[in-house]
Design a protein around this motif. Structure first.
Motif, PDB file in Angstrom:
ATOM      1  N   ASP A  94      15.713  17.055 -19.600  1.00 11.60           N
ATOM      2  CA  ASP A  94      16.923  17.585 -19.891  1.00 11.60           C
ATOM      3  C   ASP A  94      17.535  16.953 -17.923  1.00 11.60           C
ATOM      4  OD1 ASP A  94      18.283  17.802 -22.449  1.00 11.60           O
ATOM      5  OD2 ASP A  94      17.076  19.806 -22.272  1.00 11.60           O
ATOM      6  N   SER A  95      16.125  17.669 -17.392  1.00 10.21           N
ATOM      7  CA  SER A  95      15.629  17.576 -15.795  1.00 10.21           C
ATOM      8  C   SER A  95      14.220  17.929 -15.908  1.00 10.21           C
ATOM      9  CB  SER A  95      17.065  18.937 -15.330  1.00 10.21           C
ATOM     10  OG  SER A  95      16.777  20.099 -15.383  1.00 10.21           O
ATOM     11  N   ILE A  96      14.168  17.678 -14.104  1.00 10.06           N
ATOM     12  CA  ILE A  96      12.854  18.030 -13.562  1.00 10.06           C
ATOM     13  C   ILE A  96      13.006  18.876 -12.493  1.00 10.06           C
ATOM     14  CG2 ILE A  96      10.888  17.068 -13.246  1.00 10.06           C
ATOM     15  CD1 ILE A  96      10.570  15.031 -15.331  1.00 10.06           C
ATOM     16  N   VAL A  97      12.364  19.422 -11.866  1.00  9.76           N
ATOM     17  CA  VAL A  97      13.093  19.764 -10.675  1.00  9.76           C
ATOM     18  C   VAL A  97      11.883  20.269 -10.198  1.00  9.76           C
ATOM     19  CG1 VAL A  97      13.701  21.501  -9.094  1.00  9.76           C
ATOM     20  CG2 VAL A  97      15.031  20.849 -11.279  1.00  9.76           C
ATOM     21  N   THR A 151       0.745  -0.770   0.049  1.00 14.93           N
ATOM     22  CA  THR A 151      -0.340  -0.047   0.294  1.00 14.93           C
ATOM     23  C   THR A 151       0.303   1.166  -0.168  1.00 14.93           C
ATOM     24  OG1 THR A 151      -1.536  -1.562   1.226  1.00 14.93           O
ATOM     25  CG2 THR A 151      -1.971   0.989   0.876  1.00 14.93           C
ATOM     26  N   MET A 152       0.284   2.072  -0.781  1.00 14.50           N
ATOM     27  CA  MET A 152       1.415   3.520  -1.137  1.00 14.50           C
ATOM     28  C   MET A 152      -0.042   4.514  -0.761  1.00 14.50           C
ATOM     29  SD  MET A 152       3.871   3.136  -4.324  1.00 14.50           S
ATOM     30  CE  MET A 152       4.505   4.481  -4.167  1.00 14.50           C
ATOM     31  N   THR A 153       0.606   5.948  -0.280  1.00 16.23           N
ATOM     32  CA  THR A 153      -0.571   6.697  -0.399  1.00 16.23           C
ATOM     33  C   THR A 153      -0.210   7.426  -1.840  1.00 16.23           C
ATOM     34  OG1 THR A 153       1.310   8.178  -0.139  1.00 16.23           O
ATOM     35  CG2 THR A 153       0.566   7.544   1.942  1.00 16.23           C
ATOM     36  N   PRO A 154      -1.366   8.697  -1.863  1.00 19.84           N
ATOM     37  CA  PRO A 154      -1.294   9.205  -3.131  1.00 19.84           C
ATOM     38  C   PRO A 154       0.533   9.450  -3.562  1.00 19.84           C
ATOM     39  CG  PRO A 154      -3.474   8.926  -2.527  1.00 19.84           C
ATOM     40  CD  PRO A 154      -2.841   8.125  -0.740  1.00 19.84           C
ATOM     41  N   THR A 155       0.631  10.496  -2.125  1.00 18.51           N
ATOM     42  CA  THR A 155       1.462  11.190  -2.556  1.00 18.51           C
ATOM     43  C   THR A 155       2.396  10.063  -2.674  1.00 18.51           C
ATOM     44  OG1 THR A 155       0.633  13.012  -0.728  1.00 18.51           O
ATOM     45  CG2 THR A 155       2.960  12.931  -1.146  1.00 18.51           C
ATOM     46  N   ALA A 156       2.842   9.042  -1.926  1.00 15.86           N
ATOM     47  CA  ALA A 156       4.030   8.459  -2.796  1.00 15.86           C
ATOM     48  C   ALA A 156       3.738   8.270  -3.864  1.00 15.86           C
ATOM     49  CB  ALA A 156       4.297   7.150  -1.769  1.00 15.86           C
ATOM     50  N   ILE A 157       3.030   7.496  -4.519  1.00 17.20           N
ATOM     51  CA  ILE A 157       2.657   7.692  -5.814  1.00 17.20           C
ATOM     52  C   ILE A 157       3.062   8.202  -7.288  1.00 17.20           C
ATOM     53  CG2 ILE A 157       0.942   6.816  -7.197  1.00 17.20           C
ATOM     54  CD1 ILE A 157      -0.562   5.072  -5.287  1.00 17.20           C
ATOM     55  N   ALA A 158       2.304   9.664  -6.425  1.00 23.64           N
ATOM     56  CA  ALA A 158       2.988  10.875  -7.712  1.00 23.64           C
ATOM     57  C   ALA A 158       4.957  11.057  -7.275  1.00 23.64           C
ATOM     58  CB  ALA A 158       2.384  11.640  -6.649  1.00 23.64           C
ATOM     59  N   GLU A 159       5.095  10.593  -6.029  1.00 22.02           N
ATOM     60  CA  GLU A 159       5.892  10.941  -5.501  1.00 22.02           C
ATOM     61  C   GLU A 159       7.398   9.259  -6.842  1.00 22.02           C
ATOM     62  OE1 GLU A 159       7.542  10.957  -1.944  1.00 22.02           O
ATOM     63  OE2 GLU A 159       6.698  12.441  -1.464  1.00 22.02           O
ATOM     64  N   LEU A 160       6.711   8.547  -7.018  1.00 17.98           N
ATOM     65  CA  LEU A 160       7.633   7.368  -7.693  1.00 17.98           C
ATOM     66  C   LEU A 160       7.250   7.942  -8.891  1.00 17.98           C
ATOM     67  CD1 LEU A 160       8.350   5.031  -7.890  1.00 17.98           C
ATOM     68  CD2 LEU A 160       5.529   3.650  -7.822  1.00 17.98           C
ATOM     69  N   TYR A 161       5.857   8.588  -9.594  1.00 18.38           N
ATOM     70  CA  TYR A 161       5.654   8.783 -10.868  1.00 18.38           C
ATOM     71  C   TYR A 161       6.964   9.875 -11.230  1.00 18.38           C
ATOM     72  CZ  TYR A 161       3.454  10.978 -14.555  1.00 18.38           C
ATOM     73  OH  TYR A 161       3.630  11.905 -16.077  1.00 18.38           O
ATOM     74  N   PHE A 162       7.607  10.422 -10.572  1.00 13.63           N
ATOM     75  CA  PHE A 162       8.471  11.762 -10.959  1.00 13.63           C
ATOM     76  C   PHE A 162      10.148  11.061 -10.904  1.00 13.63           C
ATOM     77  CE2 PHE A 162       5.292  14.129 -10.819  1.00 13.63           C
ATOM     78  CZ  PHE A 162       5.492  15.071 -12.284  1.00 13.63           C
ATOM     79  N   ASP A 163       9.798  10.395  -9.630  1.00 17.98           N
ATOM     80  CA  ASP A 163      11.503   8.985  -9.335  1.00 17.98           C
ATOM     81  C   ASP A 163      11.181   8.570 -10.966  1.00 17.98           C
ATOM     82  OD1 ASP A 163      13.651   8.415  -7.898  1.00 17.98           O
ATOM     83  OD2 ASP A 163      12.078   6.498  -7.837  1.00 17.98           O
ATOM     84  N   CYS A 164      10.186   7.589 -11.271  1.00 10.93           N
ATOM     85  CA  CYS A 164      10.456   7.051 -12.371  1.00 10.93           C
ATOM     86  C   CYS A 164      11.180   7.298 -14.313  1.00 10.93           C
ATOM     87  CB  CYS A 164       9.413   6.046 -12.605  1.00 10.93           C
ATOM     88  SG  CYS A 164       9.100   4.417 -11.818  1.00 10.93           S
ATOM     89  N   LEU A 171      10.538  21.597 -15.872  1.00 11.66           N
ATOM     90  CA  LEU A 171      11.031  20.676 -17.157  1.00 11.66           C
ATOM     91  C   LEU A 171      11.488  21.204 -17.959  1.00 11.66           C
ATOM     92  CD1 LEU A 171      10.794  17.448 -18.630  1.00 11.66           C
ATOM     93  CD2 LEU A 171       8.156  18.959 -19.255  1.00 11.66           C
ATOM     94  N   ALA A 172      12.535  20.338 -18.456  1.00  9.66           N
ATOM     95  CA  ALA A 172      14.186  21.483 -19.052  1.00  9.66           C
ATOM     96  C   ALA A 172      13.818  20.193 -19.716  1.00  9.66           C
ATOM     97  CB  ALA A 172      15.111  21.849 -18.560  1.00  9.66           C
ATOM     98  N   MET A 173      13.173  20.291 -21.065  1.00  7.23           N
ATOM     99  CA  MET A 173      13.580  19.554 -22.675  1.00  7.23           C
ATOM    100  C   MET A 173      14.485  20.302 -23.495  1.00  7.23           C
ATOM    101  SD  MET A 173       9.674  18.095 -22.299  1.00  7.23           S
ATOM    102  CE  MET A 173      10.544  16.475 -23.499  1.00  7.23           C
TER     103      MET A 173
END
Length: 118
Positions: free
Chosen positions: A60-63, A3-16, A80-82
């Protein structure tokens, strides 16, 4: 699947996305997930991951500047830098149902990215 919180899932999205590896994210996509963004739409996990992989390849980067959660909805504000373009401010709304991403809506002004790619 743990089980993951919605916030943790959003963090996973950006980490991936930052790692350009979506193996961990695939299990967190609903079978009928939907993506709507400035550069296109995707329906279902295969289209979703194909589109996100394409974006990641040009990133190029995500901050992340701020992430705000309200129940099963998470909004992430990030730069987002692209393609060599200056960083662009982006809002990403992620909706989570039953521990899986069901909807992602993204909005930003694409002019700098488009100008850099022409």
């Amino acid at each position: 699947m743990r089980t993951m919180t919605p916030t943790a899932i959003a963090e996973l999205y950006f980490d991936c996305w930052a790692r350009k590896d979506f193996t961990d994210l695939a299990a967190r996509l609903s079978p009928d997930c939907r993506f709507t963004g400035v550069f296109g739409t995707a329906n279902g996990p295969d289209e979703f991951l194909k589109g996100l992989s394409g974006m990641a390849a040009g990133t190029d980067s995500i901050v992340v500047r701020k992430r705000v959660a309200d129940g099963s909805d998470v909004i992430t504000w990030f730069d987002l830098a692209m393609g060599g373009a200056p960083a662009t401010a982006v809002a990403n709304w992620t909706h989570i149902e039953d521990g899986q991403i069901s909807t992602v809506d993204v909005t930003f002004d694409p002019r700098a990215i488009l100008a850099a790619s022409s």
